[in-house]
Write an enzyme that holds these catalytic residues in place. Structure first.
Site, mmCIF file in Angstrom:
data_model
loop_
_atom_site.group_PDB
_atom_site.id
_atom_site.type_symbol
_atom_site.label_atom_id
_atom_site.label_comp_id
_atom_site.label_asym_id
_atom_site.label_seq_id
_atom_site.Cartn_x
_atom_site.Cartn_y
_atom_site.Cartn_z
ATOM 1 N N CYS A 1 0.555 -0.704 -0.065
ATOM 2 C CA CYS A 1 0.235 0.490 0.197
ATOM 3 C C CYS A 1 0.572 1.256 -0.486
ATOM 4 O O CYS A 1 0.470 2.326 -0.049
ATOM 5 C CB CYS A 1 -1.234 -0.174 1.048
ATOM 6 S SG CYS A 1 -2.239 -1.340 0.993
ATOM 7 N N HIS B 1 -3.764 6.586 2.624
ATOM 8 C CA HIS B 1 -4.272 6.076 2.319
ATOM 9 C C HIS B 1 -4.865 5.544 2.301
ATOM 10 O O HIS B 1 -5.419 5.930 4.262
ATOM 11 C CB HIS B 1 -2.597 4.707 3.293
ATOM 12 C CG HIS B 1 -3.253 4.056 2.434
ATOM 13 N ND1 HIS B 1 -3.692 3.511 0.621
ATOM 14 C CD2 HIS B 1 -3.452 2.439 2.758
ATOM 15 C CE1 HIS B 1 -3.953 1.589 0.298
ATOM 16 N NE2 HIS B 1 -3.764 1.406 2.126
ATOM 17 N N ASN C 1 -9.959 0.293 -0.237
ATOM 18 C CA ASN C 1 -8.578 -0.027 -0.029
ATOM 19 C C ASN C 1 -8.628 -0.073 -1.839
ATOM 20 O O ASN C 1 -7.859 -1.613 -2.097
ATOM 21 C CB ASN C 1 -8.139 -0.236 0.093
ATOM 22 C CG ASN C 1 -6.749 -0.901 0.644
ATOM 23 O OD1 ASN C 1 -5.502 0.032 -0.134
ATOM 24 N ND2 ASN C 1 -5.921 -1.298 1.781
HETATM 25 O O1 UT7 Z 1 -3.342 -1.571 3.437
HETATM 26 C C1 UT7 Z 1 -3.104 -2.274 3.914
HETATM 27 C C2 UT7 Z 1 -3.093 -2.253 4.862
HETATM 28 N N1 UT7 Z 1 -4.499 -2.267 6.071
HETATM 29 C C3 UT7 Z 1 -4.729 -2.514 6.839
HETATM 30 O O2 UT7 Z 1 -4.529 -1.145 6.882
HETATM 31 C C4 UT7 Z 1 -6.358 -2.505 7.207
HETATM 32 C C5 UT7 Z 1 -5.833 -2.809 8.940
HETATM 33 N N2 UT7 Z 1 -7.585 -3.670 9.245
HETATM 34 C C6 UT7 Z 1 -8.506 -3.429 9.531
HETATM 35 O O3 UT7 Z 1 -8.560 -1.892 9.013
HETATM 36 C C7 UT7 Z 1 -9.403 -4.033 10.148
HETATM 37 O O4 UT7 Z 1 -8.411 -4.874 11.103
HETATM 38 C C8 UT7 Z 1 -10.171 -5.173 9.401
HETATM 39 C C9 UT7 Z 1 -11.534 -3.589 9.615
HETATM 40 C C10 UT7 Z 1 -9.832 -5.892 8.433
HETATM 41 C C11 UT7 Z 1 -11.046 -5.453 10.928
HETATM 42 O O5 UT7 Z 1 -11.843 -4.507 11.609
HETATM 43 P P1 UT7 Z 1 -11.737 -4.795 12.886
HETATM 44 O O6 UT7 Z 1 -12.491 -4.062 14.149
HETATM 45 O O7 UT7 Z 1 -10.283 -5.066 13.682
HETATM 46 O O8 UT7 Z 1 -12.427 -6.450 13.402
HETATM 47 P P2 UT7 Z 1 -11.722 -8.136 14.353
HETATM 48 O O9 UT7 Z 1 -10.805 -8.490 12.735
HETATM 49 O O10 UT7 Z 1 -11.314 -7.630 15.334
HETATM 50 O O11 UT7 Z 1 -13.142 -8.990 14.330
HETATM 51 C C12 UT7 Z 1 -14.200 -8.257 15.220
HETATM 52 C C13 UT7 Z 1 -15.321 -8.926 14.779
HETATM 53 C C14 UT7 Z 1 -14.975 -10.767 15.196
HETATM 54 O O12 UT7 Z 1 -16.419 -11.227 15.589
HETATM 55 P P3 UT7 Z 1 -15.697 -11.368 17.006
HETATM 56 O O13 UT7 Z 1 -14.113 -12.422 17.342
HETATM 57 O O14 UT7 Z 1 -15.820 -10.208 17.522
HETATM 58 O O15 UT7 Z 1 -17.329 -12.529 17.854
HETATM 59 C C15 UT7 Z 1 -14.366 -10.700 13.541
HETATM 60 O O16 UT7 Z 1 -14.508 -12.823 13.632
HETATM 61 O O17 UT7 Z 1 -15.991 -9.158 14.133
HETATM 62 C C16 UT7 Z 1 -15.863 -10.114 12.575
HETATM 63 N N3 UT7 Z 1 -16.148 -10.359 11.659
HETATM 64 C C17 UT7 Z 1 -16.749 -9.677 11.095
HETATM 65 N N4 UT7 Z 1 -17.835 -10.005 10.936
HETATM 66 C C18 UT7 Z 1 -18.859 -9.335 9.880
HETATM 67 C C19 UT7 Z 1 -14.724 -9.820 10.813
HETATM 68 N N5 UT7 Z 1 -14.697 -9.393 9.679
HETATM 69 C C20 UT7 Z 1 -16.247 -9.609 9.124
HETATM 70 C C21 UT7 Z 1 -16.829 -9.404 8.895
HETATM 71 N N6 UT7 Z 1 -18.251 -9.144 8.702
HETATM 72 N N7 UT7 Z 1 -16.798 -8.953 7.571
#
Ligand code: UT7
Length: 331
Positions: free
Chosen positions: A116, A256, A286
């Site tokens: 990125c 970004h 993204n």
């Molecule tokens: O550009 C390259 C660099 N990349 C980035 O900068 C990405 C950085 N990371 C992020 O933007 C975030 O971490 C994500 C958007 C990928 C995920 O968001 P988060 O707030 O960190 O969610 P999480 O991984 O902590 O997941 C929270 C909950 C989980 O459920 P439980 O374990 O709390 O029951 C996940 O299983 O949300 C669940 N979950 C979803 N639910 C609905 C994960 N993905 C999804 C989804 N829809 N698509």
């Protein structure tokens, strides 16, 4: 007359027609519009659907848009850099094909990959060629067909990424406009948190790696998020302090677009109000290397000669950094 600087003198962009909305994703994976919107800020992304078309297709369209808008004769271009994490082919530079197709027959061309941060690093590279006096017209394109490396059964990645391309032309400037300062960093130990495991020299593609889905992007979202928030904010702040820029001196933050919460954290750290922060994550998701030039294209009409822009990016590798650039024209 001040020293030679490298300024952006033209911008172009392209996104494919097909729009993948959050509602459509609801029928593909276990997710919902409310979750995606509140956790990322994304509402839709553009996807290149047509078979047999790769990143060069997007890059050529963006370059052609720039050529049409600026009236530049492609034969005048000295070099073409394509910043991309998704080249047409693992071997053979996408940039070389793009240069030939747009008629940049006097240019040499190569690709630059830093996930990125590819476009941000590309700005540094393009500017260095101009500042050295060696070349006068460098075309930098950021283009990615992220849909080619995404697993559309993995809800942790498929909701985030989209396809697109943006192009900018760097030219010499003696009015003090253009790239002023840069602060670029990397930490290779971060590669375990965001990568494609198979298909490279460590683990060449086999039937088994494909079966296991190891040719797709995988990320530890939480860890990447944590590093992105602190590092993007740090570098943006650092470059402002180093250049004695207060919040009133900066017209635009060009961050970004990986997650709206990362963008907000960066803007908060440097104390910039929302109206000074370029945003298009809701429309494109993204787009990796295409994000920064797509922002410039979307906001081009609002940019004024002399405006101070702070770019900031964070990506796989890890790679990150910030660039301070003075805008060089009114459109
Ligand atoms: O550009 C390259 C660099 N990349 C980035 O900068 C990405 C950085 N990371 C992020 O933007 C975030 O971490 C994500 C958007 C990928 C995920 O968001 P988060 O707030 O960190 O969610 P999480 O991984 O902590 O997941 C929270 C909950 C989980 O459920 P439980 O374990 O709390 O029951 C996940 O299983 O949300 C669940 N979950 C979803 N639910 C609905 C994960 N993905 C999804 C989804 N829809 N698509």
């Amino acid at each position: 007359m001040s020293e030679l600087k490298a300024a952006i003198s033209a911008v172009g962009a392209y996104v494919p027609e097909f729009v993948l909305t959050n509602q459509m994703l609801e029928s593909m994976v276990e997710t919902n519009d409310e979750w995606i919107t509140s956790r990322t800020g994304i509402k839709q992304r553009h996807i290149l659907k047509e078979e047999g078309k790769g990143t060069s297709f997007l890059a050529i369209k963006a370059a052609e848009d720039l050529l049409n808008k600026s009236g530049l004769d492609p034969k005048e271009i000295d070099m073409v850099i394509v910043a991309t994490a998704t080249p047409d082919l693992p071997v053979a530079a996408t940039a070389a094909y793009v240069a030939s197709e747009i008629g940049a027959t006097n240019a040499f061309a190569y690709d630059l990959q830093a996930a990125c941060s590819s476009f941000l690093y590309g700005m540094s590279t393009a500017a260095a060629y101009i500042e050295s006096g060696r070349y006068t017209k460098v075309l930098l394109i950021g283009a990615d067909k992220m849909s080619s490396i995404i697993d559309y059964t993995d809800r942790t990645t498929c909701i985030i990424f989209g396809d697109g391309a943006g192009a900018v032309l760097f030219e010499p400037n003696t009015e003090g406009l253009g790239l002023q300062d840069e602060y670029l960093r990397s930490d290779g130990h971060g590669r375990e948190f965001l990568n494609i495991e198979a298909g490279g020299s460590i683990l060449p593609t086999t039937a088994q790696t494909v079966q296991e889905g190891r040719h797709f992007v995988h990320q530890d979202g939480k860890t990447v998020f944590k590093f992105a928030v602190s590092n993007m904010a740090d570098v943006a702040e650092k470059i402002m302090v180093r250049n004695n820029l207060t919040r009133d001196d900066v017209q635009w933050l060009v961050p970004h677009q990986a997650n709206k919460r990362i963008i907000d954290a960066t803007a908060n750290r440097v104390n910039l109000d929302a109206e000074k922060v370029m945003i298009n994550i809701h429309k494109y998701g993204n787009t990796t290397s295409a994000t920064l030039p797509l922002l410039l294209n979307d906001y081009e009409k609002q940019l004024k000669k002399g405006d101070n822009l702070i770019f900031a990016a964070f990506g796989g590798g890890f790679t990150w950094g910030s660039i301070y650039l003075k805008w060089a024209y009114n459109s």
